[in-house]
Scaffold this active site. Structure first.
Site, PDB file in Angstrom:
ATOM      1  N   GLU A 286     -12.569  12.542  -0.103  1.00  8.60           N
ATOM      2  CA  GLU A 286     -12.365  11.520   0.544  1.00  8.60           C
ATOM      3  C   GLU A 286     -14.088  11.357   1.385  1.00  8.60           C
ATOM      4  O   GLU A 286     -14.074  10.581   2.594  1.00  8.60           O
ATOM      5  CB  GLU A 286     -11.410  11.562   2.150  1.00  8.60           C
ATOM      6  N   HIS A 307      -6.238  25.499 -22.989  1.00  6.88           N
ATOM      7  CA  HIS A 307      -5.358  24.975 -23.882  1.00  6.88           C
ATOM      8  C   HIS A 307      -4.790  23.525 -23.990  1.00  6.88           C
ATOM      9  O   HIS A 307      -4.205  23.307 -24.557  1.00  6.88           O
ATOM     10  CB  HIS A 307      -4.594  26.173 -24.383  1.00  6.88           C
ATOM     11  N   LYS A 421      -2.762   0.222   1.663  1.00  3.87           N
ATOM     12  CA  LYS A 421      -2.173  -0.298   2.734  1.00  3.87           C
ATOM     13  C   LYS A 421      -1.998  -1.229   2.612  1.00  3.87           C
ATOM     14  O   LYS A 421      -0.422  -2.034   2.987  1.00  3.87           O
ATOM     15  CB  LYS A 421      -2.603   0.751   3.924  1.00  3.87           C
TER      16      LYS A 421
HETATM   17  O1  PA5 Z   1      -7.727  12.558   6.125  1.00  5.06           O
HETATM   18  C1  PA5 Z   1      -6.989  11.796   6.180  1.00  5.06           C
HETATM   19  O2  PA5 Z   1      -7.430  11.111   7.444  1.00  5.06           O
HETATM   20  C2  PA5 Z   1      -5.612  11.130   5.440  1.00  5.06           C
HETATM   21  O3  PA5 Z   1      -5.737  12.212   4.280  1.00  5.06           O
HETATM   22  C3  PA5 Z   1      -4.935  11.669   6.675  1.00  5.06           C
HETATM   23  O4  PA5 Z   1      -4.455  12.431   7.014  1.00  5.06           O
HETATM   24  C4  PA5 Z   1      -2.919  10.550   5.852  1.00  5.06           C
HETATM   25  O5  PA5 Z   1      -3.420   9.742   5.501  1.00  5.06           O
HETATM   26  C5  PA5 Z   1      -2.416  11.060   6.779  1.00  5.06           C
HETATM   27  O6  PA5 Z   1      -2.601  10.500   8.544  1.00  5.06           O
HETATM   28  P1  PA5 Z   1      -1.515  10.806   9.302  1.00  5.06           P
HETATM   29  O7  PA5 Z   1      -1.800  12.204   9.920  1.00  5.06           O
HETATM   30  O8  PA5 Z   1      -1.544   9.905  10.577  1.00  5.06           O
HETATM   31  O9  PA5 Z   1      -0.220  10.921   8.947  1.00  5.06           O
END
Ligand code: PA5
Length: 446
Positions: A286, A307, A421
């Site tokens: 990310e 394996h 989303k």
């Molecule tokens: O790193 C990030 O920003 C995402 O992985 C969020 O943590 C994840 O989408 C969860 O979001 P939230 O804490 O708003 O539910």
């Protein structure tokens, strides 16, 4: 913690590594000065050293409350609000934790990290029979997977134990002032903990996002934080490249990337580290995968995956490198017994510890993979405990910040995660998405 990069060095010209290494000090300095991209999300940089004893005692008290009341605690969260606590808890728990009969600790399970209907139904079968509580973790409070799960779990808990008792068994970890979960927690009187504004999900394991669930599982959060604090010092701007493991790791992986090694495989030889790899994949994937750039973070559990994926790694396309997390000393001892008949031919191992076999598998694999054209880095930690995990977590975070800046991206945003989303909400006809719904339906009808 010891980082070894020698087995990767021969894969890049010395000049390239030196040039990338020379960038690390400036990149580390950007994390310190806050003058780089994404500088509103640098709260994690000095997070370990800012955590007070008083705060940890408060988190522990909340965890103790859940530990007293609950046989099962459901941690509801996804992505950065899920992987950190799971990585630490799974690394420290018995591999067969759910089967232990004389329990000191509640069973910690995870939900809100998928939308599998069967997964939830299976979870409800277990919860029906148990005293349970919920840690609901969501910065926004509107993440579909988590919010949907929490709505159902909350209803179930309230029906089972009544609203007043449910209120005592729910802990909310969320934004300080905004969002649906923040509002709900205030309205219902849940214990509420804050995810700091300047700490992104994937850097949040040392905030209440991770700490409460880790303490509920019976793990020592003070030792975890101590490990992170020591690594904060060991990777700071005042530590020169030759002594700074975060700078060296960041430099080597970028040098390899520049020479066509586009995939990094994080390797473990202890299955308990499986979720540490999942956490690491989010951290690096990310942070770096943007602007059509970035090393693809993959992972394997060895020797299991030798394996299966072993063939590809040994002889597939030469675009990969490996980073091995090696645990020097296992916490438990199992010795190979002698056998009179020796039908399996294993008496040559009699009297040896199983870990000696594992270590030779590790060394043999390293030699084979390097011979096969796979650069290899190794991160050795003394043992799997809270202190060492705290070090490892902060090491990866600091290296990730430096590495992202070397790559030239903003390591602290994640614009790409919104695309699915938008489509999902359009398809579900969420209010406010009317135009997107029309557009996506027209596309599907084409
Ligand atoms: O790193 C990030 O920003 C995402 O992985 C969020 O943590 C994840 O989408 C969860 O979001 P939230 O804490 O708003 O539910």
């Amino acid at each position: 913690m010891k980082l070894s990069i020698e087995k990767a060095q021969s894969f890049v010209p010395a000049g390239t590594l030196a040039a990338v290494a020379a960038q690390t000090a400036a990149c580390n300095e950007l994390l310190e000065s806050g003058k780089g991209a994404g500088n509103d999300f640098l709260g994690w940089v000095h997070l370990p050293s800012s955590i007070t004893e008083e705060f940890l005692n408060d988190v522990q008290a909340t965890a103790n409350l859940l530990r007293e009341k609950c046989e099962v605690v459901v941690v509801a969260g996804i992505g950065g609000s899920y992987l950190g606590p799971r990585a630490v808890n799974e690394a420290l728990a018995s591999a067969f934790d759910a089967y232990q009969t004389c329990r000191k600790n509640p069973i910690v399970v995870y939900a809100g990290n998928n939308i599998g209907e069967d997964y939830l139904a299976d979870l409800f079968d277990i919860l029906k029979e148990k005293e349970f509580g919920i840690i609901n973790i969501s910065k926004s409070g509107t993440t579909t997977e988590t919010a949907l799960t929490f709505r159902i779990l909350k209803t179930m808990l309230e029906e089972k134990v009544g609203k007043a008792e449910a209120q005592k068994r729910i802990v909310a970890v969320t934004d300080a002032k905004r969002g649906a979960l923040c509002t709900l927690a205030t309205k219902e009187g849940y214990r509420k903990y804050v995810i700091p504004d300047n700490v992104g999900g994937r850097f949040s394991v040392l905030t209440p996002v991770g700490l409460i669930a880790i303490a509920v599982a019976g793990n020592d959060i003070k030792a975890l934080v101590r490990g992170a604090q020591d690594m904060e010092k060991a990777t700071g701007v005042d530590v020169p490249y030759a002594e700074n493991p975060a700078a060296q790791y960041a430099a080597m992986r970028n040098a390899l990337y520049q020479f066509g090694k586009k995939t990094e495989i994080l390797v473990n030889y202890q299955p308990k580290l499986h979720y540490m790899s999942e956490w690491w994949k989010q951290l690096y994937g990310e942070s770096e995968g943007k602007d059509h750039k970035g090393i693809y973070p993959a992972s394997v559990d060895f020797t299991t995956d030798l394996h299966s994926m072993g063939q590809w790694i040994q002889e597939g396309e030469r675009t990969i490198f490996e980073t091995v997390i090696s645990i020097k000393n296992p916490n438990r001892t199992v010795v190979v017994p002698s056998d009179e008949e020796n039908l399996d031919g294993l008496n040559f191992l009699a009297g040896k510890r199983v870990d000696q076999v594992n270590k030779m598998a590790e060394l043999g694999t390293q030699i084979a993979h390097v011979d096969g054209g796979v650069p290899n880095m190794k991160i050795e930690i003394d043992k799997l405990d809270e202190y060492n995990l705290g070090q490892l977590i902060y090491f990866f975070e600091r290296a990730c910040g430096i590495s992202g800046y070397i790559l030239g991206v903003n390591p602290f945003n994640q614009p790409g995660v919104e695309a699915y989303k938008k489509n999902m909400f359009a398809l579900l006809e969420k209010p406010g998405y009317e135009e997107a719904t029309k557009a996506i339906k027209a596309r599907l009808a084409e």
